[in-house]
Write a protein that holds these residues in place. Structure first.
Motif, PDB file in Angstrom:
ATOM      1  N   LYS A   7       3.696  -3.197  11.214  1.00 27.63           N
ATOM      2  CA  LYS A   7       2.453  -3.984  10.564  1.00 27.63           C
ATOM      3  C   LYS A   7       1.066  -3.983  10.997  1.00 27.63           C
ATOM      4  O   LYS A   7       0.242  -3.765  10.363  1.00 27.63           O
ATOM      5  CB  LYS A   7       2.885  -5.285   9.891  1.00 27.63           C
ATOM      6  CG  LYS A   7       3.194  -6.462  10.887  1.00 27.63           C
ATOM      7  CD  LYS A   7       3.714  -7.508  10.129  1.00 27.63           C
ATOM      8  CE  LYS A   7       3.742  -8.811  11.224  1.00 27.63           C
ATOM      9  NZ  LYS A   7       2.341  -9.316  11.465  1.00 27.63           N
ATOM     10  N   GLY A   8       1.182  -4.580  12.412  1.00 27.99           N
ATOM     11  CA  GLY A   8      -0.385  -4.670  12.914  1.00 27.99           C
ATOM     12  C   GLY A   8      -0.809  -3.677  13.477  1.00 27.99           C
ATOM     13  O   GLY A   8      -2.044  -3.241  13.269  1.00 27.99           O
ATOM     14  N   THR A   9       0.032  -2.491  13.811  1.00 29.78           N
ATOM     15  CA  THR A   9      -0.660  -0.990  14.206  1.00 29.78           C
ATOM     16  C   THR A   9      -1.232  -0.459  13.145  1.00 29.78           C
ATOM     17  O   THR A   9      -2.230  -0.069  13.113  1.00 29.78           O
ATOM     18  CB  THR A   9       0.639  -0.429  14.957  1.00 29.78           C
ATOM     19  OG1 THR A   9       0.968  -1.069  16.087  1.00 29.78           O
ATOM     20  CG2 THR A   9      -0.189   0.794  15.341  1.00 29.78           C
ATOM     21  N   ALA A  10      -0.288  -0.292  11.890  1.00 31.60           N
ATOM     22  CA  ALA A  10      -1.009   0.136  10.850  1.00 31.60           C
ATOM     23  C   ALA A  10      -2.102  -0.256  10.399  1.00 31.60           C
ATOM     24  O   ALA A  10      -3.250   0.022   9.842  1.00 31.60           O
ATOM     25  CB  ALA A  10      -0.046   0.327   9.825  1.00 31.60           C
ATOM     26  N   ALA A  11      -2.238  -1.809  10.326  1.00 31.65           N
ATOM     27  CA  ALA A  11      -3.483  -2.647   9.841  1.00 31.65           C
ATOM     28  C   ALA A  11      -4.674  -1.972  10.767  1.00 31.65           C
ATOM     29  O   ALA A  11      -5.935  -1.932  10.217  1.00 31.65           O
ATOM     30  CB  ALA A  11      -3.142  -3.964   9.915  1.00 31.65           C
ATOM     31  N   GLY A  12      -4.439  -2.071  12.043  1.00 28.51           N
ATOM     32  CA  GLY A  12      -5.731  -1.745  12.758  1.00 28.51           C
ATOM     33  C   GLY A  12      -6.250  -0.510  12.430  1.00 28.51           C
ATOM     34  O   GLY A  12      -7.348  -0.072  12.228  1.00 28.51           O
ATOM     35  N   TYR A  13      -5.183   0.510  12.348  1.00 28.95           N
ATOM     36  CA  TYR A  13      -5.634   1.992  12.107  1.00 28.95           C
ATOM     37  C   TYR A  13      -6.179   2.347  11.033  1.00 28.95           C
ATOM     38  O   TYR A  13      -7.066   2.878  10.791  1.00 28.95           O
ATOM     39  CB  TYR A  13      -4.297   2.827  12.463  1.00 28.95           C
ATOM     40  CG  TYR A  13      -4.294   4.453  12.339  1.00 28.95           C
ATOM     41  CD1 TYR A  13      -4.842   4.962  13.426  1.00 28.95           C
ATOM     42  CD2 TYR A  13      -4.087   4.949  11.196  1.00 28.95           C
ATOM     43  CE1 TYR A  13      -5.372   6.297  13.322  1.00 28.95           C
ATOM     44  CE2 TYR A  13      -4.131   6.419  11.080  1.00 28.95           C
ATOM     45  CZ  TYR A  13      -4.808   7.213  12.119  1.00 28.95           C
ATOM     46  OH  TYR A  13      -5.271   8.357  12.200  1.00 28.95           O
ATOM     47  N   ILE A  63     -10.746  -6.439   4.159  1.00 23.33           N
ATOM     48  CA  ILE A  63      -9.678  -6.861   3.045  1.00 23.33           C
ATOM     49  C   ILE A  63      -8.696  -5.787   3.219  1.00 23.33           C
ATOM     50  O   ILE A  63      -7.365  -6.379   2.963  1.00 23.33           O
ATOM     51  CB  ILE A  63     -10.495  -6.390   1.550  1.00 23.33           C
ATOM     52  CG1 ILE A  63     -11.552  -7.384   1.334  1.00 23.33           C
ATOM     53  CG2 ILE A  63      -9.363  -6.382   0.610  1.00 23.33           C
ATOM     54  CD1 ILE A  63     -12.350  -7.054   0.338  1.00 23.33           C
ATOM     55  N   VAL A  64      -8.686  -4.609   3.618  1.00 17.81           N
ATOM     56  CA  VAL A  64      -7.612  -3.752   3.805  1.00 17.81           C
ATOM     57  C   VAL A  64      -6.919  -4.122   4.974  1.00 17.81           C
ATOM     58  O   VAL A  64      -5.572  -4.105   5.083  1.00 17.81           O
ATOM     59  CB  VAL A  64      -8.095  -2.368   4.207  1.00 17.81           C
ATOM     60  CG1 VAL A  64      -7.108  -1.329   4.684  1.00 17.81           C
ATOM     61  CG2 VAL A  64      -8.823  -1.625   2.827  1.00 17.81           C
ATOM     62  N   CYS A  65      -7.277  -4.693   6.307  1.00 15.83           N
ATOM     63  CA  CYS A  65      -6.470  -5.327   7.122  1.00 15.83           C
ATOM     64  C   CYS A  65      -5.301  -6.075   6.760  1.00 15.83           C
ATOM     65  O   CYS A  65      -4.233  -5.996   7.023  1.00 15.83           O
ATOM     66  CB  CYS A  65      -7.365  -5.615   8.387  1.00 15.83           C
ATOM     67  SG  CYS A  65      -6.657  -5.680   9.798  1.00 15.83           S
ATOM     68  N   PRO A  66      -5.731  -7.294   6.349  1.00 20.17           N
ATOM     69  CA  PRO A  66      -4.695  -8.189   5.837  1.00 20.17           C
ATOM     70  C   PRO A  66      -3.775  -7.679   4.937  1.00 20.17           C
ATOM     71  O   PRO A  66      -2.587  -8.029   4.571  1.00 20.17           O
ATOM     72  CB  PRO A  66      -5.392  -9.516   5.360  1.00 20.17           C
ATOM     73  CG  PRO A  66      -6.647  -9.214   5.029  1.00 20.17           C
ATOM     74  CD  PRO A  66      -6.980  -7.959   5.914  1.00 20.17           C
ATOM     75  N   VAL A  67      -4.399  -6.675   3.902  1.00 22.32           N
ATOM     76  CA  VAL A  67      -3.514  -6.084   2.922  1.00 22.32           C
ATOM     77  C   VAL A  67      -2.277  -5.515   3.613  1.00 22.32           C
ATOM     78  O   VAL A  67      -1.078  -5.347   3.041  1.00 22.32           O
ATOM     79  CB  VAL A  67      -4.188  -5.511   1.844  1.00 22.32           C
ATOM     80  CG1 VAL A  67      -3.332  -4.511   1.002  1.00 22.32           C
ATOM     81  CG2 VAL A  67      -5.109  -6.324   0.962  1.00 22.32           C
ATOM     82  N   VAL A  68      -2.824  -4.460   4.271  1.00 20.75           N
ATOM     83  CA  VAL A  68      -1.653  -3.621   4.984  1.00 20.75           C
ATOM     84  C   VAL A  68      -0.602  -4.324   5.828  1.00 20.75           C
ATOM     85  O   VAL A  68       0.346  -4.367   5.929  1.00 20.75           O
ATOM     86  CB  VAL A  68      -2.384  -2.652   5.811  1.00 20.75           C
ATOM     87  CG1 VAL A  68      -1.523  -1.644   6.745  1.00 20.75           C
ATOM     88  CG2 VAL A  68      -3.384  -1.659   4.956  1.00 20.75           C
ATOM     89  N   ASN A  69      -1.419  -5.479   6.866  1.00 17.84           N
ATOM     90  CA  ASN A  69      -0.572  -6.218   7.451  1.00 17.84           C
ATOM     91  C   ASN A  69       0.594  -7.073   6.689  1.00 17.84           C
ATOM     92  O   ASN A  69       1.769  -6.940   6.920  1.00 17.84           O
ATOM     93  CB  ASN A  69      -1.338  -6.971   8.319  1.00 17.84           C
ATOM     94  CG  ASN A  69      -0.571  -7.987   9.372  1.00 17.84           C
ATOM     95  OD1 ASN A  69       0.103  -7.457  10.095  1.00 17.84           O
ATOM     96  ND2 ASN A  69      -0.773  -9.466   9.012  1.00 17.84           N
ATOM     97  N   THR A  70       0.146  -7.726   5.588  1.00 16.11           N
ATOM     98  CA  THR A  70       0.990  -8.564   4.791  1.00 16.11           C
ATOM     99  C   THR A  70       2.020  -7.564   3.874  1.00 16.11           C
ATOM    100  O   THR A  70       3.080  -7.873   3.864  1.00 16.11           O
ATOM    101  CB  THR A  70       0.208  -9.561   3.825  1.00 16.11           C
ATOM    102  OG1 THR A  70      -0.344 -10.355   4.772  1.00 16.11           O
ATOM    103  CG2 THR A  70       1.195 -10.457   3.075  1.00 16.11           C
ATOM    104  N   GLY A  71       1.268  -6.413   3.417  1.00 15.58           N
ATOM    105  CA  GLY A  71       2.109  -5.528   2.676  1.00 15.58           C
ATOM    106  C   GLY A  71       3.416  -4.938   3.352  1.00 15.58           C
ATOM    107  O   GLY A  71       4.509  -4.894   2.730  1.00 15.58           O
TER     108      GLY A  71
END
Length: 189
Positions: free
Chosen positions: A89-95, A118-126
């Motif tokens: 989740k964190g790796t994908a959010a950063g990338y 906006i994308v970073c927490p959406v990806v992390n939480t999603g």
């Protein structure tokens, strides 16, 4: 290399600090802003690295029990599921934040920062919610039942929703400062 090291240290400190700031069973994440800044300045690969560092610290604090035992309860169910969930989740959010930033920054820096924020927490939480449902559905169902809520209400109010809103609002609030930091770093480099 020095700049990436500084962002790594900031992420470690923020993540350790936020281990003790909880809404529901999970901690608030304030380390997303430095991940976004690092991804914008150094690229999507650096964003992935910084996201991985954030994830690794979250995983270690959970293994040490600093999260109140939530992660260890997940570890008992599926060690693979826990490691996959937390690290991806964190790796994908950063990338992905880095990719989004790079694509949009060609047209508008401020919009790129805001969108990456906006994308970073959406990806992390999603990814977190999707993996929790995929690997730990029975655990979630039990937690929801124990709280007297249906699964959707529990996920939104108890598991991730409030944390997501706080993370999103922090990133939006910091976006103009983040833009300034990125511009000043780019002019230096």
């Amino acid at each position: 290399m020095t700049g990436l090291s500084v962002f790594t240290a900031i992420i470690v400190v923020l993540t350790l600090f936020c281990t003790f700031v909880k809404v529901g069973p999970v901690s608030i994440t304030l380390a997303l802003a430095p991940i976004i800044i690092g991804a914008a300045i150094y690229g999507a690969g650096a964003g992935a690295f910084l996201g991985f560092v954030f994830s690794a610290v979250v995983l270690l604090t959970g293994i040490f029990g600093w999260d109140g035992g939530f992660m260890m309860s997940l570890m008992a169910i599926s060690p693979f599921g826990l490691f996959f969930t937390v690290l991806v989740k964190g790796t994908a959010a950063g990338y992905i934040s880095g990719l989004v930033y790079r694509h949009i920054a060609k047209k508008n820096e401020r919009t790129a920062v805001l969108t990456a924020g906006i994308v970073c927490p959406v990806v992390n939480t999603g990814i977190f919610v999707a993996c929790m449902l995929g690997f730990f559905y029975d655990k979630l169902a039990g937690m929801a039942a124990q709280s007297g809520q249906n699964m959707l209400v529990f996920i939104v109010l108890g598991l991730a929703g409030i944390n997501f809103v706080v993370e999103l609002l922090v990133n939006i609030a910091l976006s103009s400062g983040i833009t300034h930091i990125i511009k000043s770093q780019k002019h230096r480099g």
